[in-house]
Design a protein around this motif. Sequence first.
Motif, PDB file in Angstrom:
ATOM      1  N   VAL A 157      -2.172   4.831 -12.223  1.00  0.00           N
ATOM      2  CA  VAL A 157      -1.846   3.663 -13.402  1.00  0.00           C
ATOM      3  C   VAL A 157      -1.087   4.329 -14.368  1.00  0.00           C
ATOM      4  N   SER A 158       0.014   3.615 -14.962  1.00  0.00           N
ATOM      5  CA  SER A 158       1.077   3.808 -15.918  1.00  0.00           C
ATOM      6  C   SER A 158       0.190   3.649 -17.162  1.00  0.00           C
ATOM      7  N   PRO A 159       0.966   4.452 -18.200  1.00  0.00           N
ATOM      8  CA  PRO A 159       0.396   4.012 -19.732  1.00  0.00           C
ATOM      9  C   PRO A 159       0.364   2.810 -20.228  1.00  0.00           C
ATOM     10  N   GLU A 160       1.255   1.951 -19.329  1.00  0.00           N
ATOM     11  CA  GLU A 160       1.258   0.165 -19.661  1.00  0.00           C
ATOM     12  C   GLU A 160       0.157  -0.188 -18.850  1.00  0.00           C
ATOM     13  N   GLY A 161      -0.550   0.238 -18.125  1.00  0.00           N
ATOM     14  CA  GLY A 161      -1.823  -0.101 -17.309  1.00  0.00           C
ATOM     15  C   GLY A 161      -1.496  -0.858 -16.243  1.00  0.00           C
ATOM     16  N   ARG A 162      -0.272  -0.554 -15.677  1.00  0.00           N
ATOM     17  CA  ARG A 162      -0.020  -1.045 -14.164  1.00  0.00           C
ATOM     18  C   ARG A 162      -0.073  -0.192 -13.217  1.00  0.00           C
ATOM     19  N   VAL A 163      -0.386  -0.569 -12.057  1.00  0.00           N
ATOM     20  CA  VAL A 163      -0.598   0.235 -10.748  1.00  0.00           C
ATOM     21  C   VAL A 163       0.906   0.692 -10.285  1.00  0.00           C
ATOM     22  N   THR A 164       1.173   2.108 -10.153  1.00  0.00           N
ATOM     23  CA  THR A 164       2.446   2.572  -9.789  1.00  0.00           C
ATOM     24  C   THR A 164       2.553   2.967  -8.363  1.00  0.00           C
ATOM     25  N   SER A 165       1.398   3.371  -7.829  1.00  0.00           N
ATOM     26  CA  SER A 165       1.178   3.772  -6.318  1.00  0.00           C
ATOM     27  C   SER A 165      -0.231   3.542  -6.036  1.00  0.00           C
ATOM     28  N   CYS A 166      -0.505   3.562  -4.546  1.00  0.00           N
ATOM     29  CA  CYS A 166      -1.825   3.262  -4.120  1.00  0.00           C
ATOM     30  C   CYS A 166      -1.663   4.130  -2.671  1.00  0.00           C
ATOM     31  N   GLU A 167      -2.802   4.731  -2.360  1.00  0.00           N
ATOM     32  CA  GLU A 167      -3.124   5.399  -1.219  1.00  0.00           C
ATOM     33  C   GLU A 167      -4.430   5.409  -0.730  1.00  0.00           C
ATOM     34  N   ILE A 168      -4.591   5.251   0.582  1.00  0.00           N
ATOM     35  CA  ILE A 168      -5.984   5.035   1.089  1.00  0.00           C
ATOM     36  C   ILE A 168      -6.554   6.228   1.429  1.00  0.00           C
ATOM     37  N   SER A 175      -5.614  -1.043  10.495  1.00  0.00           N
ATOM     38  CA  SER A 175      -4.362  -0.382   9.619  1.00  0.00           C
ATOM     39  C   SER A 175      -4.098  -1.782   8.898  1.00  0.00           C
ATOM     40  N   ASP A 176      -4.401  -3.027   9.295  1.00  0.00           N
ATOM     41  CA  ASP A 176      -3.909  -4.236   8.673  1.00  0.00           C
ATOM     42  C   ASP A 176      -4.808  -4.553   7.608  1.00  0.00           C
ATOM     43  N   LEU A 177      -6.134  -4.149   7.934  1.00  0.00           N
ATOM     44  CA  LEU A 177      -7.105  -4.155   6.551  1.00  0.00           C
ATOM     45  C   LEU A 177      -6.668  -3.150   5.619  1.00  0.00           C
ATOM     46  N   ASP A 178      -6.185  -1.721   5.953  1.00  0.00           N
ATOM     47  CA  ASP A 178      -6.065  -0.650   4.856  1.00  0.00           C
ATOM     48  C   ASP A 178      -4.607  -1.497   4.192  1.00  0.00           C
ATOM     49  N   GLU A 179      -3.576  -1.673   5.025  1.00  0.00           N
ATOM     50  CA  GLU A 179      -2.499  -2.354   4.260  1.00  0.00           C
ATOM     51  C   GLU A 179      -2.759  -3.333   3.424  1.00  0.00           C
ATOM     52  N   ALA A 180      -3.552  -4.483   3.525  1.00  0.00           N
ATOM     53  CA  ALA A 180      -3.852  -5.509   2.704  1.00  0.00           C
ATOM     54  C   ALA A 180      -4.776  -5.128   1.470  1.00  0.00           C
ATOM     55  N   THR A 181      -5.621  -3.837   1.482  1.00  0.00           N
ATOM     56  CA  THR A 181      -6.169  -3.471   0.395  1.00  0.00           C
ATOM     57  C   THR A 181      -5.214  -2.923  -0.371  1.00  0.00           C
ATOM     58  N   CYS A 182      -4.369  -2.040  -0.157  1.00  0.00           N
ATOM     59  CA  CYS A 182      -3.261  -1.438  -1.177  1.00  0.00           C
ATOM     60  C   CYS A 182      -2.455  -2.463  -1.766  1.00  0.00           C
ATOM     61  N   SER A 183      -1.975  -3.528  -1.160  1.00  0.00           N
ATOM     62  CA  SER A 183      -1.139  -4.586  -1.211  1.00  0.00           C
ATOM     63  C   SER A 183      -1.594  -5.522  -2.459  1.00  0.00           C
ATOM     64  N   ASN A 184      -2.857  -5.816  -2.202  1.00  0.00           N
ATOM     65  CA  ASN A 184      -3.569  -6.957  -3.045  1.00  0.00           C
ATOM     66  C   ASN A 184      -3.976  -6.216  -4.295  1.00  0.00           C
ATOM     67  N   VAL A 185      -4.468  -4.750  -4.416  1.00  0.00           N
ATOM     68  CA  VAL A 185      -4.970  -4.134  -5.555  1.00  0.00           C
ATOM     69  C   VAL A 185      -3.543  -3.975  -6.387  1.00  0.00           C
ATOM     70  N   THR A 186      -2.516  -3.417  -5.951  1.00  0.00           N
ATOM     71  CA  THR A 186      -1.166  -3.232  -6.554  1.00  0.00           C
ATOM     72  C   THR A 186      -0.651  -4.447  -7.062  1.00  0.00           C
ATOM     73  N   ARG A 187      -0.919  -5.533  -6.691  1.00  0.00           N
ATOM     74  CA  ARG A 187      -0.354  -6.747  -7.054  1.00  0.00           C
ATOM     75  C   ARG A 187      -1.076  -7.325  -8.172  1.00  0.00           C
ATOM     76  N   ARG A 188      -2.619  -7.447  -7.862  1.00  0.00           N
ATOM     77  CA  ARG A 188      -3.422  -7.949  -8.875  1.00  0.00           C
ATOM     78  C   ARG A 188      -3.970  -7.032 -10.157  1.00  0.00           C
ATOM     79  N   ALA A 189      -4.231  -5.754  -9.789  1.00  0.00           N
ATOM     80  CA  ALA A 189      -4.942  -4.904 -10.558  1.00  0.00           C
ATOM     81  C   ALA A 189      -4.326  -4.505 -11.900  1.00  0.00           C
ATOM     82  N   ARG A 190      -5.198  -4.983 -13.152  1.00  0.00           N
ATOM     83  CA  ARG A 190      -4.751  -4.392 -14.073  1.00  0.00           C
ATOM     84  C   ARG A 190      -5.697  -3.623 -15.107  1.00  0.00           C
ATOM     85  N   PHE A 191      -5.005  -2.449 -15.893  1.00  0.00           N
ATOM     86  CA  PHE A 191      -5.967  -1.484 -16.488  1.00  0.00           C
ATOM     87  C   PHE A 191      -5.815  -1.346 -17.770  1.00  0.00           C
ATOM     88  N   ASN A 192      -6.676  -1.071 -18.487  1.00  0.00           N
ATOM     89  CA  ASN A 192      -6.598  -0.220 -19.779  1.00  0.00           C
ATOM     90  C   ASN A 192      -6.219   1.278 -19.501  1.00  0.00           C
TER      91      ASN A 192
END
Length: 217
Positions: A157-168, A175-192
């Motif tokens: 997570v960057s200092p701005e609260g966005r996902v910059t990278s994801c790993e399983i 493999s398609d379920l693992d790829e769907a996991t990182c793709s959706n988390v990177t696109r939707r997750a937001r953080f403090n």
Amino acid sequence: MAYADRDRTTENTVGMIISAVLIAVVGWALVSGLAYEGVKELVKKVTTVDIKEPEKPKEPPPPPKQDAAPPPIVAPPPPVNINVTPPPVTVVTTPPPPAPVVPIIAPPAPVVAPAPRVQPKGAVPRGNPANWATTNDYPTRALREEREGTSGFRVTVSPEGRVTSCEITSSSGSSDLDEATCSNVTRRARFNPATDGEGQPTTGSYSNRIRWVIPKD
């Protein structure tokens, strides 16, 4: 008779001649011999030189011989013992020099970081993480083949609260379920974002899992 007288006269004449010749020869020989001896004596007297050698000085009489002194009496040398026992060999062991003293240098004292004024915090999700992947995000092929599983993940997570990278971190087996996991988390997750000891935003990380379950009709 006449012939006899003639022959005798002739013989007498011849004898006389021969006698005269012999007398002449003898006389000549005597004369020659005397002359030769006289000449020889004359030559001897002429050539002979009476040379008197100078008298040698008389050498002084040698000194009277003195009786040589008898040699001094020399005592015979003492007998030499050839089989002399050699002196014992003494082996001197030299001890090795002492080892140099190596100074022991104490390690430097660890640098103690000053205590943070604010307790550091990790990144915290905004909203509900269950909304990052829904049944509508189920991969079509996995749904058709009715494959299910759980995918573990970790994001940066960057200092701005966005996902910059994801790993399983743990695979679901698909493999398609693992790829769907990182793709959706990177696109939707937001953080403090995470904060450091000064309370300033900094880069952090977050870990979780998504369970893929086929929805029931």
